[in-house]
Design a protein around this motif. Structure first.
Motif, PDB file in Angstrom:
ATOM      1  N   UNK A 232      48.860-182.601 -23.982  1.00 27.84           N
ATOM      2  CA  UNK A 232      50.027-183.369 -24.398  1.00 27.84           C
ATOM      3  C   UNK A 232      49.668-184.266 -25.587  1.00 27.84           C
ATOM      4  N   UNK A 233      50.660-184.862 -26.233  1.00 24.85           N
ATOM      5  CA  UNK A 233      50.353-185.813 -27.304  1.00 24.85           C
ATOM      6  C   UNK A 233      49.607-187.056 -26.823  1.00 24.85           C
ATOM      7  N   UNK A 234      49.613-187.330 -25.509  1.00 27.02           N
ATOM      8  CA  UNK A 234      48.842-188.458 -24.985  1.00 27.02           C
ATOM      9  C   UNK A 234      47.382-188.107 -24.752  1.00 27.02           C
ATOM     10  N   UNK A 235      47.102-186.832 -24.511  1.00 30.32           N
ATOM     11  CA  UNK A 235      45.731-186.435 -24.176  1.00 30.32           C
ATOM     12  C   UNK A 235      45.067-185.641 -25.302  1.00 30.32           C
ATOM     13  N   UNK A 236      45.777-185.456 -26.418  1.00 32.13           N
ATOM     14  CA  UNK A 236      45.288-184.575 -27.485  1.00 32.13           C
ATOM     15  C   UNK A 236      45.632-185.149 -28.849  1.00 32.13           C
ATOM     16  N   UNK A 237      44.940-184.651 -29.857  1.00 32.80           N
ATOM     17  CA  UNK A 237      45.354-184.885 -31.238  1.00 32.80           C
ATOM     18  C   UNK A 237      45.999-183.602 -31.748  1.00 32.80           C
ATOM     19  N   UNK A 238      47.282-183.685 -32.076  1.00 34.47           N
ATOM     20  CA  UNK A 238      48.012-182.581 -32.701  1.00 34.47           C
ATOM     21  C   UNK A 238      48.335-182.967 -34.132  1.00 34.47           C
ATOM     22  N   UNK A 239      48.012-182.091 -35.080  1.00 36.93           N
ATOM     23  CA  UNK A 239      48.311-182.346 -36.490  1.00 36.93           C
ATOM     24  C   UNK A 239      49.198-181.239 -37.045  1.00 36.93           C
ATOM     25  N   UNK A 240      50.174-181.563 -37.906  1.00 37.09           N
ATOM     26  CA  UNK A 240      50.947-180.509 -38.568  1.00 37.09           C
ATOM     27  C   UNK A 240      50.059-179.731 -39.535  1.00 37.09           C
ATOM     28  N   UNK A 241      49.972-178.425 -39.330  1.00 38.19           N
ATOM     29  CA  UNK A 241      49.047-177.601 -40.114  1.00 38.19           C
ATOM     30  C   UNK A 241      49.399-177.596 -41.596  1.00 38.19           C
ATOM     31  N   UNK A 242      50.688-177.674 -41.926  1.00 35.57           N
ATOM     32  CA  UNK A 242      51.091-177.587 -43.331  1.00 35.57           C
ATOM     33  C   UNK A 242      50.782-178.855 -44.113  1.00 35.57           C
ATOM     34  N   UNK A 243      50.402-179.928 -43.409  1.00 30.91           N
ATOM     35  CA  UNK A 243      50.069-181.181 -44.094  1.00 30.91           C
ATOM     36  C   UNK A 243      48.589-181.539 -43.945  1.00 30.91           C
ATOM     37  N   UNK A 244      47.833-180.625 -43.355  1.00 31.26           N
ATOM     38  CA  UNK A 244      46.417-180.909 -43.096  1.00 31.26           C
ATOM     39  C   UNK A 244      45.588-180.844 -44.371  1.00 31.26           C
ATOM     40  N   UNK A 245      44.711-181.814 -44.509  1.00 29.30           N
ATOM     41  CA  UNK A 245      43.716-181.811 -45.584  1.00 29.30           C
ATOM     42  C   UNK A 245      42.524-182.625 -45.124  1.00 29.30           C
ATOM     43  N   UNK A 246      41.362-182.000 -45.124  1.00 27.73           N
ATOM     44  CA  UNK A 246      40.146-182.706 -44.708  1.00 27.73           C
ATOM     45  C   UNK A 246      39.832-183.825 -45.692  1.00 27.73           C
ATOM     46  N   UNK A 247      39.150-184.861 -45.182  1.00 26.57           N
ATOM     47  CA  UNK A 247      38.739-185.964 -46.038  1.00 26.57           C
ATOM     48  C   UNK A 247      39.620-187.196 -45.930  1.00 26.57           C
ATOM     49  N   UNK A 248      40.608-187.170 -45.038  1.00 26.41           N
ATOM     50  CA  UNK A 248      41.499-188.317 -44.855  1.00 26.41           C
ATOM     51  C   UNK A 248      42.088-188.290 -43.448  1.00 26.41           C
ATOM     52  N   UNK A 249      42.768-189.395 -43.085  1.00 29.10           N
ATOM     53  CA  UNK A 249      43.534-189.395 -41.846  1.00 29.10           C
ATOM     54  C   UNK A 249      44.644-188.357 -41.940  1.00 29.10           C
ATOM     55  N   UNK A 250      45.056-187.849 -40.781  1.00 36.12           N
ATOM     56  CA  UNK A 250      46.114-186.849 -40.736  1.00 36.12           C
ATOM     57  C   UNK A 250      47.384-187.431 -40.119  1.00 36.12           C
ATOM     58  N   UNK A 251      48.520-186.870 -40.519  1.00 32.38           N
ATOM     59  CA  UNK A 251      49.737-187.141 -39.764  1.00 32.38           C
ATOM     60  C   UNK A 251      49.548-186.550 -38.369  1.00 32.38           C
TER      61      UNK A 251
END
Length: 304
Positions: A232-251
């Motif tokens: 779930x969003x409480x037990x996991x980190x889910x990131x939108x794949x289309x906005x992912x970029x290594x080297x920074x925080x993610x949405x």
């Protein structure tokens, strides 16, 4: 809509003078060999429960867990019996307005006193430790990795289960073995990695990166089965794949709006929780609902 959403928030379950065990988010009723677990709309951040909640959050958590239990049922035994209020024993079946969509009747188990954390990306506390020591939970990683970069291979980083108001403590696999035994430690490590891999492939097909998660396990009739909430969003980190970029925080599809707000007001991460502004609660609710809809392919039903 925001006004309607705020009215729908349920912070506490009240059933005919029956007192549940109230956790950070869940109210749990002990019914002997079974339990009724109810996910409220309470929200905790930095292990502190805020004074108001997130609209529909409990329903989202329960329905995402239900989705994953069904998805993983051919791979692993789990504790879910039913999430249909009509199946619940009295008096609980008489309270659909409180319980519908946010409650599960589950098998009673002997809970393993560890959390099984699987990390596929270098984020959160793992990133902080890596910057300092080149390790994550004591495990050495290659030099030169970026924030939120995908790890060369996923890692198992168990933790002790914290009491309310305290923080989980990362432990080594050897410590895990000392706590639960070699056979159990090896089993939950391997099965946690296996289902994380399967779930991660599915999530990716829906445009979501599963960065990390925690699983919990317990003994039922001498068998280890999957329990608690799952992916779930409480037990996991889910990131939108289309906005992912290594080297920074993610949405993310979780309570990041809440964490960011608390950081902005210099919340001391202890003591009583604060009242969250309505726009922060509403935005967080939207993210939880988006995660449900994107993962399941179903439209979220606000009534549960």
């Amino acid at each position: 809509m925001k006004e309607e959403m705020m009215m729908k928030t349920i912070l506490q379950i009240n059933i005919e003078n029956l007192e549940p065990n109230r956790g950070k988010v869940r109210d749990i009723y002990d019914l002997g060999n079974i339990l009724l677990i109810v996910a409220t709309d309470r929200i905790s951040a930095f292990d502190v429960v805020m004074s108001n909640g997130i609209p529909y959050k409990g329903i989202v958590l329960t329905q995402i867990s239900r989705f994953w239990f069904d998805f993983l049922s051919s791979d692993i035994e789990h504790h879910l019996i039913s999430d249909n209020v009509a199946d619940f024993p009295e008096p609980f079946c008489k309270y659909p307005e409180q319980l519908a969509g946010r409650s599960m009747l589950v098998k009673r188990v002997e809970v393993l006193p560890i959390e099984c954390v699987i990390r596929g990306y270098l984020a959160g506390s793992g990133w902080k430790e890596y910057k300092q020591n080149g390790t994550v939970c004591g495990q050495k990683l290659p030099a030169g990795l970026k924030q939120c970069q995908k790890l060369p291979e996923m890692i198992f980083t168990p933790a002790t289960k914290a009491e309310r108001g305290t923080h989980d403590e990362n432990i080594s696999f050897e410590q895990c073995v000392n706590i639960v035994g070699e056979e159990a430690a090896g089993y939950v490590r391997d099965k946690s990695i296996e289902i994380f891999e399967k779930a991660g492939r599915y999530a990716e097909s829906k445009g979501i990166i599963l960065a990390d998660t925690k699983f919990e396990w317990g003994y039922f009739e001498d068998r280890l089965i999957l329990i608690d909430e799952v992916l779930t969003p409480d037990s996991s980190r889910f990131w939108p794949a289309d906005k992912y970029k290594a080297g920074r925080d993610q949405e993310s599809f979780d309570k990041q709006f809440v964490r960011n707000y608390l950081e902005s007001i210099n919340f001391d991460k202890s003591g009583p929780g604060v009242e969250l502004p309505e726009d922060i609660a509403a935005k967080t609710s939207d993210k939880y609902i988006q995660a449900y809809e994107q993962l399941t392919g179903k439209k979220f039903k606000f009534g549960g």
